[in-house]
Design an enzyme around this catalytic site. Structure first.
Site, PDB file in Angstrom:
ATOM      1  N   HIS A  22       5.788  12.993  23.362  1.00 35.90           N
ATOM      2  CA  HIS A  22       4.665  13.927  23.413  1.00 35.90           C
ATOM      3  C   HIS A  22       4.141  14.199  24.806  1.00 35.90           C
ATOM      4  O   HIS A  22       4.253  13.368  25.702  1.00 35.90           O
ATOM      5  CB  HIS A  22       3.517  13.391  22.552  1.00 35.90           C
ATOM      6  CG  HIS A  22       3.902  13.245  21.112  1.00 35.90           C
ATOM      7  ND1 HIS A  22       4.241  14.319  20.332  1.00 35.90           N
ATOM      8  CD2 HIS A  22       4.028  12.159  20.316  1.00 35.90           C
ATOM      9  CE1 HIS A  22       4.543  13.902  19.108  1.00 35.90           C
ATOM     10  NE2 HIS A  22       4.429  12.591  19.083  1.00 35.90           N
TER      11      HIS A  22
ATOM     12  N   ASP B  48       8.004   7.885  20.393  1.00 33.45           N
ATOM     13  CA  ASP B  48       6.624   8.322  20.157  1.00 33.45           C
ATOM     14  C   ASP B  48       5.786   8.056  21.406  1.00 33.45           C
ATOM     15  O   ASP B  48       4.616   7.660  21.322  1.00 33.45           O
ATOM     16  CB  ASP B  48       6.003   7.625  18.932  1.00 33.45           C
ATOM     17  CG  ASP B  48       5.090   8.558  18.138  1.00 33.45           C
ATOM     18  OD1 ASP B  48       4.735   9.623  18.669  1.00 33.45           O
ATOM     19  OD2 ASP B  48       4.741   8.211  16.993  1.00 33.45           O
TER      20      ASP B  48
ATOM     21  N   PHE C 239      -7.418  16.139  18.807  1.00 31.14           N
ATOM     22  CA  PHE C 239      -6.421  16.465  17.797  1.00 31.14           C
ATOM     23  C   PHE C 239      -6.590  15.671  16.524  1.00 31.14           C
ATOM     24  O   PHE C 239      -6.145  16.087  15.480  1.00 31.14           O
ATOM     25  CB  PHE C 239      -5.006  16.314  18.363  1.00 31.14           C
ATOM     26  CG  PHE C 239      -4.571  14.899  18.661  1.00 31.14           C
ATOM     27  CD1 PHE C 239      -3.802  14.217  17.733  1.00 31.14           C
ATOM     28  CD2 PHE C 239      -4.897  14.279  19.848  1.00 31.14           C
ATOM     29  CE1 PHE C 239      -3.376  12.930  17.997  1.00 31.14           C
ATOM     30  CE2 PHE C 239      -4.478  12.997  20.115  1.00 31.14           C
ATOM     31  CZ  PHE C 239      -3.719  12.311  19.184  1.00 31.14           C
TER      32      PHE C 239
ATOM     33  N   HIS D  30       5.797  16.521  11.731  1.00 27.86           N
ATOM     34  CA  HIS D  30       5.063  15.406  12.355  1.00 27.86           C
ATOM     35  C   HIS D  30       3.753  15.165  11.615  1.00 27.86           C
ATOM     36  O   HIS D  30       3.078  16.110  11.217  1.00 27.86           O
ATOM     37  CB  HIS D  30       4.786  15.746  13.822  1.00 27.86           C
ATOM     38  CG  HIS D  30       4.273  14.590  14.613  1.00 27.86           C
ATOM     39  ND1 HIS D  30       2.974  14.139  14.520  1.00 27.86           N
ATOM     40  CD2 HIS D  30       4.901  13.772  15.491  1.00 27.86           C
ATOM     41  CE1 HIS D  30       2.830  13.098  15.324  1.00 27.86           C
ATOM     42  NE2 HIS D  30       3.977  12.849  15.923  1.00 27.86           N
TER      43      HIS D  30
HETATM   44  C1  GRE Z   1       2.048  10.128  16.902  1.00 24.63           C
HETATM   45  O1  GRE Z   1       2.325  11.071  17.612  1.00 24.63           O
HETATM   46  O2  GRE Z   1       2.790   9.751  15.999  1.00 24.63           O
HETATM   47  C2  GRE Z   1       0.762   9.397  17.164  1.00 24.63           C
HETATM   48  C3  GRE Z   1      -0.307  10.086  17.719  1.00 24.63           C
HETATM   49  C4  GRE Z   1      -1.476   9.404  17.962  1.00 24.63           C
HETATM   50  C5  GRE Z   1      -1.584   8.069  17.639  1.00 24.63           C
HETATM   51  C6  GRE Z   1      -0.537   7.406  17.089  1.00 24.63           C
HETATM   52  C7  GRE Z   1       0.654   8.062  16.840  1.00 24.63           C
HETATM   53  O3  GRE Z   1      -0.173  11.397  18.004  1.00 24.63           O
HETATM   54  O4  GRE Z   1       1.697   7.427  16.265  1.00 24.63           O
HETATM   55 ZN    ZN Z   2       4.476  11.409  17.350  1.00 21.53          ZN
END
Ligand code: GRE
Ligand code: ZN
Length: 361
Positions: free
Chosen positions: A58, A324, A69, A203
């Site tokens: 990300h 991740d 978010f 996601h």
């Molecule tokens: C994810 O992208 O899977 C994620 C988040 C924020 C916290 C934990 C997490 O976006 O696994």
């Molecule tokens: Zn993720």
């Protein structure tokens, strides 16, 4: 333009962040150690030999304010990872340290519910992502973000992102305004994805507010650990149940977090479907769609036994490596694979061969 200026300012400020990088990562590893009791040493013996492509990684456009978010996560708990989201100079050495050749990136939690703004915001994000990827040749690939609130526009943006920006895959962040992608209004997205031959990564994100009733009084169940999993697994099952894969049989759905627990449920899902209906309206069993239309990734923190289950249920060809980042430290993700008793050939498939084929890298 604004983003570019924003990033430069951010990079200047990141002089401070760079100093604290090792502390940040150390802290992440320590947390993992405390939770899993696993070793956090990077597996040096295979470093540099294996291509490692991490497929659920990300970033976030730097707006100068904390991301909003997901209300289910306490920003204070995330303060050590949030500065990493916008900083690509910092992530390169972290990738290096764990032998990660390529990160396939998507902006985190991008779900724009306002139809009048969604297309413009998403286009800008996709263009910014293309610029970032262009700056670091060979190190990053991208998922197209989509204005899912406007399905026809989303299909058009997918096509633009694939044909003009080179993103041969898309990542979408769950339901939008309480509507799930099995509904016919979203089928233009499935149709276009199938036509373009690009997989859709579903996601997790927060469920709609009406669904949080079942977590009432239990904030500890909200977020990645449970409510996101429930919502995403349910979403995938709705997609199967609506016959999306009967109508668009060549589409591939990607689920992170070890398939959001679906590999564990295959026989049970078929049995439940048989009990629920006298006459089946789907062409295949639920387990067949899971094994033919879904591929899964190792994103998140899991135990070796979970990966073994996922491989046994899905087949080794359908399991892709993901970290991740920055929510998980790359060396912990690599350790997760390295500590699983599987062959080197299987590791090669998970680390890069499956991703190269499925994500057209
Ligand atoms: C994810 O992208 O899977 C994620 C988040 C924020 C916290 C934990 C997490 O976006 O696994
Ligand atoms: Zn993720």
């Amino acid at each position: 333009m604004e983003e570019r200026i924003g990033r430069r300012v951010f990079l200047r400020k990141a002089g401070v962040a760079a100093l604290t990088l090792s502390a940040i990562l150390h802290r992440t590893s320590e947390n993992n150690h405390a939770m899993n009791g696993s070793s956090t040493d990077a597996p040096r013996e295979s470093k540099g030999k294996t291509r490692r492509i991490a497929v659920e990684e990300h970033w976030m456009p730097q707006t100068g304010k904390p991301p909003e978010f997901t209300p289910s996560i306490n920003p204070a708990e995330m303060s050590h990872v949030l500065p990493l989201l916008g900083n690509f100079e910092l992530r390169l050495p972290v990738m290096e340290e764990s032998g990660i050749t390529i990160q396939v990136i998507a902006p985190v939690g991008i779900r724009v519910p306002d139809r009048s703004m969604a297309v413009a915001i998403i286009k800008r994000i996709n263009d910014t992502q293309a610029e970032i990827i262009g700056k670091y040749p060979g190190r990053f690939a991208g998922y197209a973000a989509l204005p899912t609130v406007d399905p026809k526009a989303a299909a058009d943006e997918l096509e633009r992102a694939v044909t003009q920006l080179g993103f041969k895959r898309t990542m979408v962040f769950g339901q939008v305004n309480g509507e799930y992608f099995d509904e016919q209004k979203f089928w233009p997205i499935w149709e276009r994805a199938e036509g373009l031959g690009v997989p859709i990564y579903l996601h997790p994100m927060d469920p709609p507010s009406w669904a949080t009733k079942m977590y009432e009084g239990h904030p500890e169940l909200l977020g990645p650990g449970w409510s996101w999993t429930v919502d995403t697994a349910n979403h995938a099952l709705r997609i199967i149940g609506a016959g999306v894969f009967d109508v668009f049989p060549k589409t591939t759905l990607i689920l992170g977090h070890m398939g959001e627990s679906l590999p564990y449920l295959l026989g049970r899902l078929d049995e439940g479907y048989r009990m629920a209906f006298k006459t089946r309206k789907l062409k295949k069993l639920f387990s067949e769609y899971v094994k033919e239309n879904i591929v899964i990734t190792t994103s998140g923190r899991y135990r070796p036994e979970t990966l073994i289950c996922a491989i046994s249920a899905m087949g080794i060809e359908r399991v892709l490596f993901a970290v991740d980042y920055p929510f998980v430290a790359p060396k912990d993700a690599v350790q997760q694979i390295e500590s699983t008793p599987i062959s080197d050939t299987d590791k090669e498939k998970i680390y890069h061969l499956n991703a190269e084929r499925r994500l057209k890298l």
